[in-house]
Structures are given as structure tokens and as C-alpha cells.
Design an enzyme around this catalytic site. Sequence first.
Site, PDB file in Angstrom:
ATOM      1  CG  ASP A  53     -24.708  -0.573   7.757  1.00 48.80           C
ATOM      2  OD1 ASP A  53     -25.732   0.107   7.888  1.00 48.80           O
ATOM      3  OD2 ASP A  53     -23.659  -0.360   8.390  1.00 48.80           O
TER       4      ASP A  53
ATOM      5  NE  ARG B   7      -2.283  -1.402   3.494  1.00 46.97           N
ATOM      6  CZ  ARG B   7      -2.694  -1.081   4.717  1.00 46.97           C
ATOM      7  NH1 ARG B   7      -3.794  -0.372   4.889  1.00 46.97           N
ATOM      8  NH2 ARG B   7      -2.011  -1.468   5.781  1.00 46.97           N
ATOM      9  CD  GLU B   8       4.617  -0.476  -1.498  1.00 47.08           C
ATOM     10  OE1 GLU B   8       5.495  -1.353  -1.420  1.00 47.08           O
ATOM     11  OE2 GLU B   8       3.445  -0.700  -1.909  1.00 47.08           O
ATOM     12  CG  LEU B   9      -0.659   5.428  -4.981  1.00 50.15           C
ATOM     13  CD1 LEU B   9       0.418   6.427  -5.408  1.00 50.15           C
ATOM     14  CD2 LEU B   9      -1.453   4.947  -6.187  1.00 50.15           C
TER      15      LEU B   9
ATOM     16  CB  CYS C 257     -22.612   2.920  -0.249  1.00 56.11           C
ATOM     17  SG  CYS C 257     -21.975   2.993   1.436  1.00 56.11           S
TER      18      CYS C 257
ATOM     19  CB  CYS D 149     -20.867   7.008   4.175  1.00 57.36           C
ATOM     20  SG  CYS D 149     -20.483   5.253   3.988  1.00 57.36           S
TER      21      CYS D 149
ATOM     22  CG  HIS E 140     -17.020   9.439   0.345  1.00 59.02           C
ATOM     23  ND1 HIS E 140     -16.427   8.284   0.797  1.00 59.02           N
ATOM     24  CD2 HIS E 140     -18.342   9.157   0.238  1.00 59.02           C
ATOM     25  CE1 HIS E 140     -17.342   7.343   0.931  1.00 59.02           C
ATOM     26  NE2 HIS E 140     -18.511   7.848   0.608  1.00 59.02           N
TER      27      HIS E 140
ATOM     28  CD  GLU F  69     -22.277   6.837   0.478  1.00 57.48           C
ATOM     29  OE1 GLU F  69     -21.698   7.737  -0.159  1.00 57.48           O
ATOM     30  OE2 GLU F  69     -21.745   5.773   0.789  1.00 57.48           O
TER      31      GLU F  69
END
Length: 756
Positions: free
Chosen positions: A601, A20-22, A645, A728, A696, A667
Amino acid sequence: MTPQAFTATVVGSPRIGPKRELKRATEGYWAGRTGRAELEKVAATLRRDTWAGLAAAGLDSVPVNTFSYYDQMLDTAVMLDALPERARQVSDDLDRYFAAARGNSDVAPLEMTKWFDTNYHYIVPEIAPTTKFALNPDKVLSELKEALAQGIPARPVVIGPITFLLLSKGVDGAGAPIERLEELVPIYAELLSLLADNGAQWVQLDEPALVTDMCADAPALAEAVYNKLGSASNRPAIYVATYFGDPGASLAGLARTPVEAIGVDLVYGPDTAVAAVPELAGKTVVAGVVDGRNVWRTDLAAALDKLTTLLGSAARVAVSTSCSTLHVPYSLEPETDLDDALRSWLAFGREKVAEVVTLARALRDGREAVADEIAASNAAVASRKSDPRLHNDRVRARIDSIVASGSHRGDPAQRRASQDARLHLPPLPTTTIGSYPQTSAIRKARAALRSGEIDQAEYERRMKKEIADVITLQEQLGLDVLVHGEPERNDMVQYFAEQLEGFFATQNGWVQSYGSRCVRPPILYGDVVRTHPMTVEWISYAQSLTDKPVKGMLTGPVTILAWSFVRDDQPLADTANQVALAIRDETVDLQAAGIAVIQVDEPALRELLPLRRADQDEYLRWAVGAFRLATSGVADSTQIHTHLCYSEFGEVIGAIADLDADVTSLEAARSHMEVLDDLNAVGFSNSVGPGVYDIHSPRVPSTAEIAESLRAALRAVPAERLWVNPDCGLKTRNPDEVSASLKNMVAAAHEVRAGV
């Protein structure tokens, strides 16, 4: 120049990085901890390593331009100079890009919705009457040059014009974006010429919209567009990729054009699609026989049988994944907790590339050349069929009994009266969806528990402190129905998967959901069994701290399926009912513990909707049935909430009503309450909480802005049925943003409440 034929490829690849470097790099940039140079260095390293790994594995055509800082649809909007005017106010190009995706204090973000029937979210481009398309090829040309300099057999990948427009949104009185298709064709032709001039032998144009019913004219449009692009005098060879299902009549239309290759999904589309189109005899068929979106090992013998049948129907057959491997984790290698049997059934991204290469070798050199690989595949198939974990007679018998007796609650009006008498809530009651920010203290406690630094008792003490803090905050803010904040949950699906038999939770199985948001879908491999209460202790503790109602928080069966890698050896409906039974037992235990409000949910209800209308009614029948199985075990006085969502709600609006939840939150902020008209159109009569602000985005909405949204909602929903809540859960926001936003939300509710 005659293009070099290829035999083994993938449609696309992940970009978040194996660790998950990005994610870390972009979040550091957004927070101001690092600069642009550091972010670009991480991105360049990820691109280089991805391309090198794919080439070293044996792919003879490597997709490039699949890297993105946020989303490929947004990248295409930038390429076509189609960002909205409000984002253009930002002078720096990278900050402008992120402002369009996430918003900032001055710029509202673009809408976000699901990418076909996956859990990936894309940014929805806005096409206004003032939008003037123009080519901005910098990104794709730059990445092509990078890859060629590295010695990579690079194939640029670009979203095709039909899919781009069908997935965009007309605004400010504009018509349907697809009406502007003719404007895009010369721009794409210009792009093809530039790619050819810069060394591209092949270009991949993604047209997954052709496997849907989004546009009745799609087959004719595809034939017309690709006749024009295929007739361009200066271009690379064109590979049109369709995926996620059957392209139907579009396949024959594409086959009649001058394009050199067409990709077909033979995992989620019919095996017979290619044989039915004689025009493919002169084309390369890129056969998607390795599942790019689920984690099960390919049955190599069966896949080879499919490929062999294609050899007489096409000039050439290349082997590929069914879609981009963006949707699966990078590699099985870090999963050290897998037992040998389960490991043998699985293939993540790296393993799928190896399967593609193996199958291509078998086509080239014969099955004998890969006899060992086929034998191992056959052994895994046999092991999986015979494993006792895949079948639990007691669970199956209970489901049959409940379904036979009916999964319905009492009359909605009677339920509402019973709940009103129990809860005593004001008009326009305020609440939140469930999760609160996962603070550094929570993450440190979770890491300390995993490492053995603290024991379970100390971990629970710390989580209870977090719960107490969240309850105190909500009481101070003046919310009416509280939540416990879910500090003990690493993820709304994985938390339950770790406690249910039939699931395996990975250590490093991360996939991208949107932007920097990554999820770790569990693997659902066997029959699902609940052996103990999963949430009762936490919710009961939270309820003990306040006189206000605290919601029990559960994830619904369809969402657990949608956000897991699900077994493919039985109908999804059967698996959904097994999960629903586990959730049903949990609701009964929560009710017995005195919890008066329980939220189940289903944010992913729309996600699994089949892409062809002919298949949708059957899905909605069993999806609604599973939700009702999960929620029909409680009394009328227990209020059932659900949350959904971002999606095209209009397509499932009847099913949302059929869920028969007492309160449905959705949402709605980015889409400006459009969903309420859809609900009214189907006679929706239960309570509803349309999200009044977008979680978001980091921006804090003003009281006036939220009050305006509430008044807009009241024009569609009477006050006695309207709830006030964010869009959310708040897990991904920071605490200061949450407190400020909720303070304004409660103030807006009080202001509007005074006038009803």
C-alpha cells in the site's frame, strides 16, 4: 486601540484531547449513546484546559477557534454559510454539520482530501453557482468570549479567504472558487468588525495556500485582499499566518499591506526569506522556528541564531511554532518506555510550547537567561549525532548493490499472462483493500496481552479465530481475492514499526487524521533493519483456510515515512530505501510461502509531494524508486497490488503509472471516478480498481448505485483491466455495515459482469 504586542505563541493546537476525549465523545454522540449536552460539555472542558495550559506555559497570545468537532475547513464553510443544499435538509445544526462531514442515510458527505503535505485530512467545501456567502460568526464569537471570560489573551484563528477558496471545489458547473474572492472580502471585513467589538486585539488569518503553486496570481491576490482588510476602520490587529513552506513572492505582497504581523515558517522555508523583503521592517514577524509537525527537539542555539538575524529585518520578532501543533502528540510525559537518550532528542506539543517560551525569553533577556536550557539542547544534539543506532553499514551496502543492478520487473503484458494462468480470476474480480472491522473482541485481546492477562499463544489463538471468521465471511459473500482482515495489526504503519529496528512505537502519541480518527505515528530515529518475517505466519494461516488467493498485506516505504515522525538528519530518499529493503525481503518470504498476490500500500504517495513544483520531480523520482525497490524482488507470476488514498491524484498520476504495480486500487467514490480520466491521459495500461463505494461514510450503498459506478468505470477502463473494490480498508466501519455493503458490491459486480 493599539494592540498589545506579543512575543511567544503557537499557530494552533490539537483538539482531540490528551486522552482522545473528543474522539470518544463524538463517537458516543454519533452512536446515540450520549446527547448533545454531554458532547458540548466535553468540548468546553477541552477548550478551557487547552487555553489555560498554553497561557500557564508562558504564551502571551493564545490561539482560539482552533477547536473543531470535525475539521476547520468545514467550520469555515459553516461560518460562510457555504454548506451544500443536500446538507441543509438536516434541521439540527450539529447534525447538519456532521452530515456534511460524514454523510447519513439521506445525505452524501463532502469530499475529503489531504491537508497540504500532511496526514491530516480536511473536508472539501463545495462552491456551487447557487452558493450565497453570508456570515455566521456564532462559533468564533462564542469561543472568543469563553476565552476572554477565562482571562486568556485570546487570538481568534480563522482560515483566510484565499486558502478557503483555493482548497474548495467548484460544483454544478461553477467556475474555480477563487473567482469569487471579491464576494468574501466584505464578509471577512464584517467578521473583523465583530471580533473587535467583542474584545479581540488580534486575529490570525491562516493562508498556507500562499506557500504553494496552486494559483499563479496568489501574490497579487494576497496583496489586494489584505490591503482591503487591513484598511477596515474597525478591526483587530491582523496576523497573516503562512506555514508548511516558503511564501515566496506573497511575502513581499503581504508586507506592503497594512496588516500588523506576518507568520513565516523558518523550519520548512528558507532562513533568508525575511531578510529579502525590506518592507517587513515595519511589521511584526512571527518566526516559526520550532517545528510544529515533527517531534525532534529544537536546536535552541541554531534557532536563536535564526531569530537574531531577523531582529534587524522587522519591527518586532515573535517566536512561534512553524505550524499548528495539531500534527504532533500532546506530551512526552506518558512515554515511560523511552530510553534516556531518545527522550532527550524529542519534543512533543507541550515541550514545543516550552521551547517557544524559552526562545522568546532569550530574545527578551539574552542568552544568559536560558543558559541551562541551551546547554541541555546542545547535549541532546551531540548525543544524537554520536548514537550508533543511527548507522548500519550492512543495510546501506545492500541498498547500494540492488539500486546499482536495477529495480525493475518484467514486461507488464508477460506478467499479466503469467498471473492469469496462475490465478484464474473472472472478469471484474472482486476484492477488498485489506483491513476488516476491529471488533471489541480484538481490542479486548490486545489490551489483555498488554496487561499480561493472556500470553502470546492465547493472543495468537484469538487472532487466528478472527482471521478464520473473516475468511468465512468473504467466501460466503463470494469475493474472488481475499484478505486476512489484519486483526493482529493495531495500525498499518505501527505494526511494522514495532518489528523493525530503528523505530520507536509510542504509547500515547496520538494525533488526529480526520474527524474522530486518530493515529499513533511511530518515531523513525535510526537506520531501518528487518530481523525476521513480519507477516508470513498470519498470511500463510489465512491462505491455508481457503482455495481462493489471499493477499499478503504490506505497507509501502513512502507511506511508512509519511505516517511516521521521520529522522531529519539524512535525506528522506535514503530513509525510504532502507524501509523499502525491509519490505522487499518480506515480499520474497511471502512468495516463498506460496502467496500469489501481495499488496504494498502507498496511500500516502501524494502526501509527501513538495508544495512547490520545482521540488516535485526529485521527490517523485525517489518515491517511485523506493516502491520499485520494495516490489521488484518477486517473480512475474506473483501479482503486486498497491492502494492509494484520497489526494489530488492528477498531480502524481505519472508516478502512479511508474510504480508499475500489476493492480492499482484508488479511492474514487467521492470524486466520482475522476481519476480514471487522469490515468488514461498518461497511458496507464495496468489493471485498476477505482473504489466503488465510500467507506468513510456509515451509509450502505445500494446494488444499483455500485453498478452505476462500475458502468461509469467501464467507460474509461476495459473489463479485462477493471477490479471491483471499496474505496479503502474497512477497519473503521462496523461489521453490519461491512457485510451489507460488500454483499451489494458483489451483487453489482455479478450484474455488470454478465453484460461484458
